[in-house]
Design an enzyme around this catalytic site. Structure first.
Site, short mmCIF file in Angstrom:
data_model
loop_
_atom_site.label_atom_id
_atom_site.label_comp_id
_atom_site.label_asym_id
_atom_site.label_seq_id
_atom_site.Cartn_x
_atom_site.Cartn_y
_atom_site.Cartn_z
N SER A 1 0.83 -1.20 0.00
CA SER A 1 0.00 0.00 0.00
C SER A 1 0.87 1.25 0.00
CB SER A 1 -0.86 -0.02 1.27
OG SER A 1 -1.44 1.23 1.49
N TYR B 1 -1.57 -1.46 10.75
CA TYR B 1 -1.87 -1.97 9.41
C TYR B 1 -0.70 -1.68 8.47
CZ TYR B 1 -3.48 -1.79 4.60
OH TYR B 1 -3.57 -1.94 3.24
N LYS C 1 2.30 -4.15 6.40
CA LYS C 1 2.67 -4.10 4.97
C LYS C 1 4.18 -3.92 4.83
CE LYS C 1 -1.39 -4.68 3.23
NZ LYS C 1 -1.68 -5.97 2.63
P1 NAD Z 1 -10.86 -6.85 1.13
O1 NAD Z 1 -11.00 -6.87 2.60
O2 NAD Z 1 -12.04 -6.53 0.30
O3 NAD Z 1 -10.26 -8.24 0.62
C1 NAD Z 1 -9.45 -9.06 1.41
C2 NAD Z 1 -10.05 -10.46 1.36
O4 NAD Z 1 -9.22 -11.34 2.12
C3 NAD Z 1 -11.45 -10.52 1.99
O5 NAD Z 1 -12.31 -11.20 1.09
C4 NAD Z 1 -11.25 -11.31 3.28
O6 NAD Z 1 -12.39 -12.07 3.59
C5 NAD Z 1 -10.05 -12.15 2.96
N1 NAD Z 1 -9.21 -12.53 4.08
C6 NAD Z 1 -8.68 -11.75 5.05
N2 NAD Z 1 -7.91 -12.48 5.88
C7 NAD Z 1 -7.96 -13.76 5.42
C8 NAD Z 1 -7.37 -14.98 5.84
N3 NAD Z 1 -6.58 -15.04 6.92
N4 NAD Z 1 -7.64 -16.10 5.14
C9 NAD Z 1 -8.45 -16.06 4.03
N5 NAD Z 1 -9.03 -14.94 3.60
C10 NAD Z 1 -8.78 -13.81 4.29
O7 NAD Z 1 -9.65 -5.85 0.80
P2 NAD Z 1 -9.17 -5.27 -0.60
O8 NAD Z 1 -9.51 -3.84 -0.63
O9 NAD Z 1 -9.60 -6.16 -1.69
O10 NAD Z 1 -7.60 -5.36 -0.38
C11 NAD Z 1 -6.85 -6.48 -0.81
C12 NAD Z 1 -5.43 -6.31 -0.31
O11 NAD Z 1 -4.91 -5.08 -0.80
C13 NAD Z 1 -5.28 -6.26 1.20
O12 NAD Z 1 -4.11 -6.93 1.56
C14 NAD Z 1 -5.18 -4.78 1.49
O13 NAD Z 1 -4.47 -4.52 2.66
C15 NAD Z 1 -4.43 -4.29 0.27
N6 NAD Z 1 -4.67 -2.87 -0.03
C16 NAD Z 1 -5.96 -2.41 -0.19
C17 NAD Z 1 -6.17 -1.06 -0.45
C18 NAD Z 1 -7.56 -0.50 -0.58
O14 NAD Z 1 -7.71 0.73 -0.50
N7 NAD Z 1 -8.60 -1.29 -0.82
C19 NAD Z 1 -5.09 -0.20 -0.57
C20 NAD Z 1 -3.80 -0.70 -0.43
C21 NAD Z 1 -3.61 -2.04 -0.16
C1 UD1 Z 2 -6.69 5.17 3.21
C2 UD1 Z 2 -6.00 4.44 4.33
C3 UD1 Z 2 -4.54 4.26 3.99
C4 UD1 Z 2 -4.37 3.57 2.65
C5 UD1 Z 2 -5.08 4.41 1.59
C6 UD1 Z 2 -4.99 3.74 0.22
C7 UD1 Z 2 -7.32 5.11 6.27
C8 UD1 Z 2 -7.39 5.94 7.50
N1 UD1 Z 2 -6.20 5.21 5.55
O1 UD1 Z 2 -6.24 6.49 3.30
O2 UD1 Z 2 -3.89 3.48 4.96
O3 UD1 Z 2 -3.01 3.49 2.31
O4 UD1 Z 2 -6.46 4.54 1.96
O5 UD1 Z 2 -5.82 2.67 0.17
O6 UD1 Z 2 -8.22 4.33 5.97
N2 UD1 Z 2 -12.24 11.74 3.61
C9 UD1 Z 2 -13.24 12.62 3.99
N3 UD1 Z 2 -14.37 12.08 4.54
C10 UD1 Z 2 -14.56 10.74 4.72
C11 UD1 Z 2 -13.52 9.87 4.32
C12 UD1 Z 2 -12.37 10.41 3.78
O7 UD1 Z 2 -13.12 13.82 3.85
O8 UD1 Z 2 -15.60 10.33 5.24
C13 UD1 Z 2 -11.02 12.31 2.98
C14 UD1 Z 2 -9.73 12.00 3.71
O9 UD1 Z 2 -9.45 12.97 4.67
C15 UD1 Z 2 -8.72 11.99 2.54
C16 UD1 Z 2 -9.54 11.48 1.35
O10 UD1 Z 2 -10.91 11.71 1.71
O11 UD1 Z 2 -8.27 13.29 2.27
C17 UD1 Z 2 -9.35 10.00 1.07
O12 UD1 Z 2 -9.59 9.27 2.26
P1 UD1 Z 2 -9.58 7.66 2.28
O13 UD1 Z 2 -10.50 7.16 1.23
O14 UD1 Z 2 -9.82 7.22 3.67
O15 UD1 Z 2 -8.10 7.28 1.79
P2 UD1 Z 2 -6.68 7.69 2.43
O16 UD1 Z 2 -6.78 8.81 3.34
O17 UD1 Z 2 -5.73 7.84 1.30
#
Ligand code: NAD
Ligand code: UD1
Length: 334
Positions: free
Chosen positions: A124, A148, A152
Site C-alpha cells: 500500500s 496496518y 505491509k
Molecule cells: P478486502 O477486505 O475486500 O479483501 C481481502 C479479502 O481477504 C477478503 O475477502 C477477506 O475475507 C479475505 N481474508 C482476510 N484475511 C484472510 C485470511 N486469513 N484467510 C483467508 N481470507 C482472508 O480488501 P481489498 O480492498 O480487496 O484489499 C486487498 C489487499 O490489498 C489487502 O491486503 C489490502 O491490505 C491491500 N490494499 C488495499 C487497499 C484499498 O484501498 N482497498 C489499498 C492498499 C492495499
Molecule cells: C486510506 C487508508 C490508507 C491507505 C489508503 C490507500 C485510512 C485511514 N487510511 O487512506 O492506509 O493506504 O487509503 O488505500 O483508511 N475523507 C473525507 N471524509 C470521509 C472519508 C475520507 O473527507 O468520510 C477524505 C480524507 O481525509 C482523505 C480522502 O478523503 O483526504 C481520502 O480518504 P480515504 O478514502 O480514507 O483514503 P486515504 O486517506 O488515502
C-alpha cells in the site's frame, strides 16, 4: 498457467479474478469471507462464464495451504488476503499482526516447500508515510503510522530478505494508491457493512440515502482547494496491473516494487463534484476537522510500472464515479 489467489472474494481480489479468467489463466481461490460475501464467487463466474476451484478457509491454516498445493499444480500466487482497516488496526494490533503476518509467512513456507517461487503481493502507498515531495517514487523513504501499515512494511522486508536468500524467487511488491470504482456489470464492487472509513464507499452510501451527508475532513490543507488530495485508481485498472505483474514474475526472477496509481491527484471536493455531475445526484456535505494521521496530498509517479510492467491506468474519474454508483444502486435493489 494456474494462479493461486488469496483473498479472491474481496474487493480488489474479485476484480483481479475476473481479469485473470478473461486472460485465460486458470485460478484457484481461497477466502474465509471475514470481509467479503460468499455470493461474490458466483458473481465472478457469472461475469466471466468460467468456472474455477474455490476453497473456503483461512490462509493462516498451513495444513490447508499444503492440501491446496498438493491438489493443484500452482504456477504463481497473488496474495491479497489480509485485514485492511487502519483504525481497527490501532485498537486491535495483535489481530492485525497475527492475520497479516502469519498468513504471509505460512504461505511463503508452503510455496517454498512446493517449489512455487513466484508471487505478487498487495502492499500500500501507506508505507510512504508523509512523503517529503510529490509525486511519490518507489525509492522514497518508508515509514508507517499505524499497525496496518507496519504489517505491509514488515511483509515487504520479509519478501526482500527471502529473495536475498534465494535468487530463484520472483516477487512483485505492488503498492496500491486509492482504488475506487467497480466492475461495469455492477455485479462486484466494494460495499462495506459498517459505516465506511474511506471516501468513495461513504459517498456511495450518501448517494443512495443510507447516510445523510458526507463529513469532509478538513479544508485547510496545502492543496488547490484545501481538501485532501489522493491518487484514485479504477479497481479494474488496478486488477489489470496484476495481470502485468504476474506476466513479469512468471518470466523473470527478482524482487521489485511498483506503484500502482494513475499519477493524478484529485481532492475530496473534486471527487464530490465529479460524482454529482456524472450521476446527477446531490451529495450533501459538511466541512469538519481534520482526521488524525491524514496527509495533505499523495499521488504516485507511475513511470516505473509503465517502463517495467507496461502498466498504465486508462479509466478516468467519470468512469470511477459512474461505476461506483451503478454498483451501489444495483446491490441495493438485490
Ligand atoms: P478486502 O477486505 O475486500 O479483501 C481481502 C479479502 O481477504 C477478503 O475477502 C477477506 O475475507 C479475505 N481474508 C482476510 N484475511 C484472510 C485470511 N486469513 N484467510 C483467508 N481470507 C482472508 O480488501 P481489498 O480492498 O480487496 O484489499 C486487498 C489487499 O490489498 C489487502 O491486503 C489490502 O491490505 C491491500 N490494499 C488495499 C487497499 C484499498 O484501498 N482497498 C489499498 C492498499 C492495499
Ligand atoms: C486510506 C487508508 C490508507 C491507505 C489508503 C490507500 C485510512 C485511514 N487510511 O487512506 O492506509 O493506504 O487509503 O488505500 O483508511 N475523507 C473525507 N471524509 C470521509 C472519508 C475520507 O473527507 O468520510 C477524505 C480524507 O481525509 C482523505 C480522502 O478523503 O483526504 C481520502 O480518504 P480515504 O478514502 O480514507 O483514503 P486515504 O486517506 O488515502
Amino acid at each position: 498457467m494456474r494462479i493461486f489467489v488469496t483473498g479472491g472474494a474481496g474487493y480488489i481480489g474479485s476484480h483481479t479474478c475476473v481479469e485473470l479468467l478473461n486472460n485465460n489463466y486458470e485460478i484457484v481461490v481461497i477466502d474465509n469471507f471475514s470481509n467479503s460475501k460468499r455470493d461474490v464467487i458466483d458473481k465472478i463466474k457469472e461475469i466471466t462464464k468460467k468456472d474455477f476451484v474455490f476453497y473456503e478457509g483461512d490462509v493462516t491454516d498451513k495444513a490447508l495451504l499444503s492440501k491446496i498445493f498438493k491438489e493443484n499444480k500452482i504456477d504463481a500466487v497473488i496474495h491479497f488476503a489480509g485485514f485492511k482497516a487502519v483504525g481497527e488496526s490501532v485498537s486491535k494490533p495483535l489481530m492485525y499482526y497475527h492475520n497479516n503476518l502469519e498468513s504471509t509467512i505460512n504461505l511463503l513456507e508452503v510455496m517454498n516447500e512446493f517449489d512455487v517461487k513466484k508471487i505478487a503481493f498487495s502492499s500500500s502507498a501507506t508505507v510512504y508515510g508523509k512523503p517529503d515531495s510529490l509525486p511519490i517514487k518507489e525509492d522514497f523513504k518508508l515509514s508507517t503510522t499505524n499497525p496496518y501499515g507496519t504489517t505491509k512494511l514488515m511483509i515487504e522486508m520479509i519478501l526482500n530478505d527471502l529473495y536475498k536468500s534465494d535468487n530463484e524467487w520472483s516477487i512483485a511488491i505492488l503498492r496500491y494508491f486509492n482504488p475506487i470504482g467497480a466492475h461495469e456489470s455492477g455485479l462486484i464492487g466494494e460495499n462495506p457493512n459498517d459505516i465506511p472509513n474511506n471516501l468513495m464507499p461513504y459517498i456511495m452510501k450518501v448517494a443512495v440515502g443510507e447516510l445523510d451527508h458526507l463529513n469532509i475532513f478538513g479544508n485547510d490543507y496545502d492543496t488547490h482547494d484545501g481538501t485532501g488530495v489522493r491518487d484514485y485508481i479504477h479497481v479494474v485498472d488496478l486488477a489489470k496491473g496484476h495481470i502485468k505483474a504476474i506476466e513479469k514474475v512468471l518470466k523473470s526472477t527478482g524482487c521489485d516494487t511498483y506503484n500502482l496509481g494513475t499519477g493524478t491527484g484529485y481532492s475530496v471536493l473534486d471527487i464530490v463534484k465529479a460524482f454529482e455531475s456524472v450521476n446527477n445526484v446531490k451529495i450533501p456535505y459538511e466541512i469538519v476537522g481534520r482526521r488524525p494521521g491524514d496527509i495533505d496530498a499523495c499521488y504516485a509517479d507511475p513511470t516505473k510500472s509503465l517502463k517495467l510492467l507496461g502498466f498504465k491506468a486508462t479509466k478516468n474519474l467519470e468512469d470511477m464515479c459512474k461505476d461506483s454508483y451503478n454498483f451501489v444502486r444495483r446491490s441495493k435493489h438485490e
